[in-house]
Design a protein around this motif. Structure first.
Motif, PDB file in Angstrom:
ATOM      1  N   THR A  13       0.838  -1.195   0.000  1.00 29.72           N
ATOM      2  CA  THR A  13       0.000   0.000   0.000  1.00 29.72           C
ATOM      3  C   THR A  13       0.875   1.248   0.000  1.00 29.72           C
ATOM      4  OG1 THR A  13      -0.127   0.201   2.397  1.00 29.72           O
ATOM      5  CG2 THR A  13      -1.757  -1.244   1.325  1.00 29.72           C
ATOM      6  N   GLN A  14       0.267   2.387  -0.314  1.00 29.85           N
ATOM      7  CA  GLN A  14       1.017   3.635  -0.298  1.00 29.85           C
ATOM      8  C   GLN A  14       1.535   3.978   1.109  1.00 29.85           C
ATOM      9  OE1 GLN A  14       1.775   3.953  -3.329  1.00 29.85           O
ATOM     10  NE2 GLN A  14       0.750   5.767  -4.151  1.00 29.85           N
ATOM     11  N   PRO A  15       0.725   3.884   2.167  1.00 34.32           N
ATOM     12  CA  PRO A  15       1.267   4.151   3.510  1.00 34.32           C
ATOM     13  C   PRO A  15       2.406   3.206   3.884  1.00 34.32           C
ATOM     14  CG  PRO A  15      -1.127   4.245   3.563  1.00 34.32           C
ATOM     15  CD  PRO A  15      -0.750   3.700   2.214  1.00 34.32           C
ATOM     16  N   GLU A  16       2.285   1.931   3.511  1.00 29.45           N
ATOM     17  CA  GLU A  16       3.356   0.984   3.804  1.00 29.45           C
ATOM     18  C   GLU A  16       4.638   1.361   3.081  1.00 29.45           C
ATOM     19  OE1 GLU A  16       0.643  -3.069   4.502  1.00 29.45           O
ATOM     20  OE2 GLU A  16       1.460  -2.593   2.524  1.00 29.45           O
ATOM     21  N   LEU A  17       4.507   1.811   1.829  1.00 29.64           N
ATOM     22  CA  LEU A  17       5.689   2.193   1.068  1.00 29.64           C
ATOM     23  C   LEU A  17       6.358   3.429   1.669  1.00 29.64           C
ATOM     24  CD1 LEU A  17       7.478   1.580  -1.340  1.00 29.64           C
ATOM     25  CD2 LEU A  17       5.935   2.953  -2.770  1.00 29.64           C
ATOM     26  N   LEU A  18       5.560   4.388   2.108  1.00 28.84           N
ATOM     27  CA  LEU A  18       6.121   5.567   2.764  1.00 28.84           C
ATOM     28  C   LEU A  18       6.916   5.180   4.004  1.00 28.84           C
ATOM     29  CD1 LEU A  18       3.095   8.010   2.452  1.00 28.84           C
ATOM     30  CD2 LEU A  18       5.342   8.322   1.379  1.00 28.84           C
ATOM     31  N   GLU A  19       6.394   4.213   4.744  1.00 33.01           N
ATOM     32  CA  GLU A  19       7.093   3.755   5.954  1.00 33.01           C
ATOM     33  C   GLU A  19       8.388   3.031   5.589  1.00 33.01           C
ATOM     34  OE1 GLU A  19       6.290   0.866   9.841  1.00 33.01           O
ATOM     35  OE2 GLU A  19       4.629   1.493   8.559  1.00 33.01           O
ATOM     36  N   LEU A  20       8.322   2.160   4.565  1.00 36.42           N
ATOM     37  CA  LEU A  20       9.515   1.415   4.162  1.00 36.42           C
ATOM     38  C   LEU A  20      10.619   2.343   3.678  1.00 36.42           C
ATOM     39  CD1 LEU A  20       8.069  -1.654   2.216  1.00 36.42           C
ATOM     40  CD2 LEU A  20       9.276  -1.684   4.383  1.00 36.42           C
ATOM     41  N   LEU A  21      10.226   3.408   2.988  1.00 33.60           N
ATOM     42  CA  LEU A  21      11.213   4.331   2.441  1.00 33.60           C
ATOM     43  C   LEU A  21      11.560   5.452   3.413  1.00 33.60           C
ATOM     44  CD1 LEU A  21       9.930   4.630  -1.251  1.00 33.60           C
ATOM     45  CD2 LEU A  21      11.660   3.082  -0.315  1.00 33.60           C
ATOM     46  N   ALA A  22      10.936   5.421   4.592  1.00 34.46           N
ATOM     47  CA  ALA A  22      11.199   6.410   5.647  1.00 34.46           C
ATOM     48  C   ALA A  22      11.022   7.843   5.132  1.00 34.46           C
ATOM     49  CB  ALA A  22      12.601   6.214   6.223  1.00 34.46           C
ATOM     50  N   ILE A  23       9.912   8.073   4.450  1.00 38.29           N
ATOM     51  CA  ILE A  23       9.623   9.397   3.896  1.00 38.29           C
ATOM     52  C   ILE A  23       8.766  10.179   4.885  1.00 38.29           C
ATOM     53  CG2 ILE A  23       8.437  10.651   2.046  1.00 38.29           C
ATOM     54  CD1 ILE A  23       9.186   8.331   0.183  1.00 38.29           C
ATOM     55  N   ASP A  24       9.305  11.305   5.354  1.00 41.42           N
ATOM     56  CA  ASP A  24       8.606  12.130   6.338  1.00 41.42           C
ATOM     57  C   ASP A  24       8.141  13.476   5.785  1.00 41.42           C
ATOM     58  OD1 ASP A  24       9.016  10.234   8.415  1.00 41.42           O
ATOM     59  OD2 ASP A  24      11.080  10.959   8.645  1.00 41.42           O
ATOM     60  N   ASP A  25       8.701  13.904   4.668  1.00 39.11           N
ATOM     61  CA  ASP A  25       8.358  15.209   4.103  1.00 39.11           C
ATOM     62  C   ASP A  25       6.856  15.266   3.799  1.00 39.11           C
ATOM     63  OD1 ASP A  25       7.812  17.272   2.146  1.00 39.11           O
ATOM     64  OD2 ASP A  25       9.965  17.419   1.807  1.00 39.11           O
ATOM     65  N   PRO A  26       6.116  16.220   4.392  1.00 43.35           N
ATOM     66  CA  PRO A  26       4.664  16.280   4.191  1.00 43.35           C
ATOM     67  C   PRO A  26       4.259  16.437   2.729  1.00 43.35           C
ATOM     68  CG  PRO A  26       5.329  17.707   6.003  1.00 43.35           C
ATOM     69  CD  PRO A  26       6.583  17.253   5.339  1.00 43.35           C
TER      70      PRO A  26
END
Length: 368
Positions: free
Chosen positions: A36-49
């Motif tokens: 999922t998109q949220p899972e991918l953001l977590e895996l890639l450690a993306i914090d920029d809003p």
């Protein structure tokens, strides 16, 4: 062989147009991890809003991706270009084999029936081409003719369909296949830039295959007939979608101009009008629209400019939701869903539409 296009009562007499070939089977495949998109953001450690917002407002629920394995600290380091090319080769063969065999099964055919294989990919470069590698991998007759379309991007599935439809018309009764196999994971750059975010938020891995046969004398096969193609190269936007060498990252990097949805939308009418010219058909006569799942804004722009309904693009939207943009094969994922839905009737017209680098809009008119 010709077919007659029906016109409305207030139109002129019907026009006879040549039948190019029939679409007799479709199959798809995907590989990697469904994420999922949220899972991918977590895996890639993306914090920029701002970057997170690109992912979370994409109308994509999940995609299939093959990401690099995490290191001891849990970080996923960017892969060197050589490793990405090796990944592309491995995934393209894996997915392509599955999609090709699924397609042939739907067509009631086998690998031994295949006479022409046209392979499409833009997510890596192979020499010999993917067609040769698949012929060896699957034990296809080495006399099978083949073609490879490389680097044309998301519109290339219809460019390939045009090629194989022409081959099919010249070889009645013989089986040709268009195979689009895109390992988009092999075109990813793992960094925190907005340019990268636009690409990484959108594309997924997938392959799709379409079988084509022209009727021989006295033959009538099931499946929609391909009637006509129309293309439009938007030369003012030739650099709006491109694959460049990034010297800082020492690898290729894909670029998407944020104006692309509006450029595509503004030119959609031009190419559709050309497609329908001389057929006696109006846009309202088209019962089925199979549009490339290029992204939420692209789909919205096409809908608005062509006066389509959300129902018209339901499969396009669903494929984007479930797979993301799988590049050249996206429209075939939608076509497979239309076939499974079972709502087409004899005489129905459909339009296939893809968009990609150039910037280019490709279309085809078909009839069931």
């Amino acid at each position: 062989m010709t077919i007659t296009l029906e016109r409305s009562a207030d139109s002129l007499a019907p026009i006879a147009l040549p039948t190019i070939s029939r679409m007799v089977g479709v199959g798809t495949a995907s590989t990697g991890t469904s994420i999922t998109q949220p899972e991918l953001l977590e895996l890639l450690a993306i914090d920029d809003p701002k970057v997170r917002s690109v992912f979370l407002n994409s109308a994509i629920d999940r995609r299939r991706l093959t990401l690099p394995e995490p290191d001891a600290a849990g970080r996923r380091a960017p892969e060197p270009q050589g490793e990405l090319l090796a990944k592309h080769k491995r995934l393209a063969i894996e997915m392509g084999s599955q999609a090709l065999q699924a397609c042939l099964k739907k067509a009631g055919a086998s690998l031994s029936d295949l006479r022409h294989l046209c392979c499409v990919t833009s997510t890596g470069f192979l020499t010999p081409g993917l067609s040769a590698l698949l012929i060896r991998e699957l034990g296809i007759d080495p006399h099978c003719s083949r073609s490879d379309i490389v680097g044309m991007g998301c519109n290339a599935g219809l460019n390939a369909l045009n090629v194989v439809a022409g081959w099919s018309a010249a070889h009645p009764g013989e089986l040709g296949v268009v195979l689009c196999t895109e390992a988009c994971s092999a075109a990813y750059a793992l960094d925190g830039t907005m340019r990268t975010a636009v690409v990484n938020s959108l594309f997924g891995d997938g392959a799709a295959a379409l079988a084509l046969i022209s009727d021989g004398p006295g033959e009538t096969r099931p499946g929609p007939r391909i009637i006509k193609f129309a293309s439009f190269l938007i030369t003012d936007a030739v650099d709006a979608m491109r694959y460049d060498w990034d010297g800082d990252l020492n690898r290729f990097s894909f670029f998407l101009d944020p104006q692309i949805p509006y450029v595509v939308g503004a030119n959609a009418e031009t190419v559709i009008d050309r497609l329908l010219t001389g057929t006696g058909l109006r846009r309202s006569d088209i019962g089925h629209w199979l549009v490339h799942s290029g992204g939420k804004k692209v789909i919205d722009a096409v809908v608005v400019n062509l006066g389509l309904s959300r129902h018209d693009v339901r499969h396009t939207v669903q494929v984007l939701r479930d797979y993301g943009n799988v590049s050249s094969g996206s429209f075939l994922f939608s076509y497979e869903r239309l076939v499974e839905e079972g709502v087409t009737s004899p005489g129905d017209y459909g339009v296939l539409m893809t968009m990609g680098p150039g910037s280019t809009i490709e279309t085809a008119l078909v009839q069931w």
